[in-house]
Design an enzyme around this catalytic site. Sequence first.
Site, short mmCIF file in Angstrom:
data_model
loop_
_atom_site.label_atom_id
_atom_site.label_comp_id
_atom_site.label_asym_id
_atom_site.label_seq_id
_atom_site.Cartn_x
_atom_site.Cartn_y
_atom_site.Cartn_z
N TYR A 90 44.09 79.51 16.96
CA TYR A 90 43.99 79.25 18.20
C TYR A 90 44.01 77.85 18.34
CZ TYR A 90 42.03 83.88 19.08
OH TYR A 90 41.72 85.17 19.31
N TYR A 100 33.06 87.08 18.29
CA TYR A 100 34.47 87.71 18.01
C TYR A 100 34.35 88.81 17.50
CZ TYR A 100 39.35 86.85 17.48
OH TYR A 100 40.83 86.93 17.51
N LYS A 108 38.98 90.60 23.78
CA LYS A 108 37.90 91.43 24.15
C LYS A 108 38.19 92.72 25.13
CE LYS A 108 34.37 89.84 22.14
NZ LYS A 108 34.95 90.14 20.63
N HIS A 118 40.95 90.99 8.81
CA HIS A 118 40.96 89.44 9.01
C HIS A 118 39.53 89.00 8.71
CE1 HIS A 118 45.05 87.99 10.62
NE2 HIS A 118 45.30 89.00 9.74
N PRO A 120 42.47 86.96 27.84
CA PRO A 120 42.59 87.42 26.48
C PRO A 120 42.27 86.44 25.39
CG PRO A 120 44.87 86.95 27.48
CD PRO A 120 43.97 86.99 28.39
#
Length: 389
Positions: free
Chosen positions: A200, A384, A296, A72, A292
């Site tokens: 998200y 990220y 990580k 991704h 979560p």
Amino acid sequence: MRTQVAIIGAGPSGLLLGQLLHRSGIDNVILERHTGEHVLSRIRAGVIEQGAVDLINEAGVGARMQREGLIHDGTQICFAGERHRIDFRALTGAGVMVYGQTEITRDLMDGRAASGQSTVYEAQDVSLHDFAGEKPRVRYRNDGKETEVACDFIAGCDGFHGVSRQSVPRDSIRNYERVYPFGWLGLLSDTPPVSEELIYIHHPSGFALCSMRSHARSRYYLQCSLAEQVEDWPDERFWHELRLRLDREAQERLVTGPSIEKSIAPLRSFVAEPMRFGRMFLAGDAAHIVPPTGAKGLNLAASDVWYLSRALIEFYREKSTAGLDQYSDRALARIWKAERFSWWMTMLLHTFPDSSEFDRKVQLAELDYLVKSRAAATALAENYVGLPY
Ligand code: FAD
Ligand code: PHB
């Protein structure tokens, strides 16, 4: 029984450490409280940083991940009903791998079986002894028989509820903790994901996340109250609530179907310091927990294992304790950055029971800034995709 490194726990941390040590000629034994099937039944993380991908490859078990994992290059953030894209590749030059923790664990278990190293499943009443001195020992019971393992080092890879951290005298360890007033209800289904990338979602009814395991298997999460139980959430209720939190295009694209797993996870931030006690080292969830939201948890476990495996290999090859002496400080420097990022993502995207209208407006202003400012988007993307180890 004697071994060089006794590893407690056959989750990703313990199995990965065992495999890396074995490949460097270091003998190890893994003691796991549950059965292998039970370990594989826990559906957890899905997003793997490049550093963790490299380590899994180095452990010799990355072939299936390279074939089946999905790369991704960005993620989507939805707020006020609109979706926005953060382009990781353009902002950082890196992406992430989407491949389930269950599959990583299965690949590691297969590698372990091929290595011939000993793994004791259903090891009961594991106890750790004399790790402050030169000759640590671990005891356990299996099939009604007591066994003692003498070793050079103990690796506590036994997760948040494990025995290793609890074996340390209280005045030698300090815990830092924040518990959040909600959980995540997760659902796994054999349906095509609603989007090519993760979404998200910030929504007045609560956070939601659209993730996946493959082009045919989806993983969705809804923020839920801690008072709720899985039984309160028949599939129809889950799909109805998810649809409400999606943007219009996603609502139209959502394919629903029967769940194959559903579970509720509470959200917590936790760090134990230090991570070394004489000849015992903590790694992964045994030492720290992140909510979560930043994806990580598993990645931090892998970075601990990277530092610890190198330190142990250096000890046996070069008779140097330098890496072992630095392990806790090095690992914790990285852990606190991931704790900060995971806490920040959690605060930004969730609805808190005591949130005011002011708090919600500030969240929306920060989200708007995030998708409009290259600097803000780059900071998110760098965190990220993960820093190099
Ligand atoms: P674990 O996976 O917990 O493994 C520890 C092992 O030790 C277990 O197999 C356990 O049975 C064994 N053990 C425990 N006690 C003993 C004992 N006394 N004796 C012997 N063995 C013992 N991370 C993400 O990035 N994304 C997510 O979506 C995500 N979801 C999660 C959902 C849940 C419910 C949980 C609990 C965690 C989630 N995480 C997520 C975090 C991620 O899964 C963990 O960070 C990762 O599993 C850490 O691996 P570990 O090997 O350190 O610990
Ligand atoms: C998942 O796919 O399980 C997942 C992905 C991203 C997260 C958390 C969980 O932030």
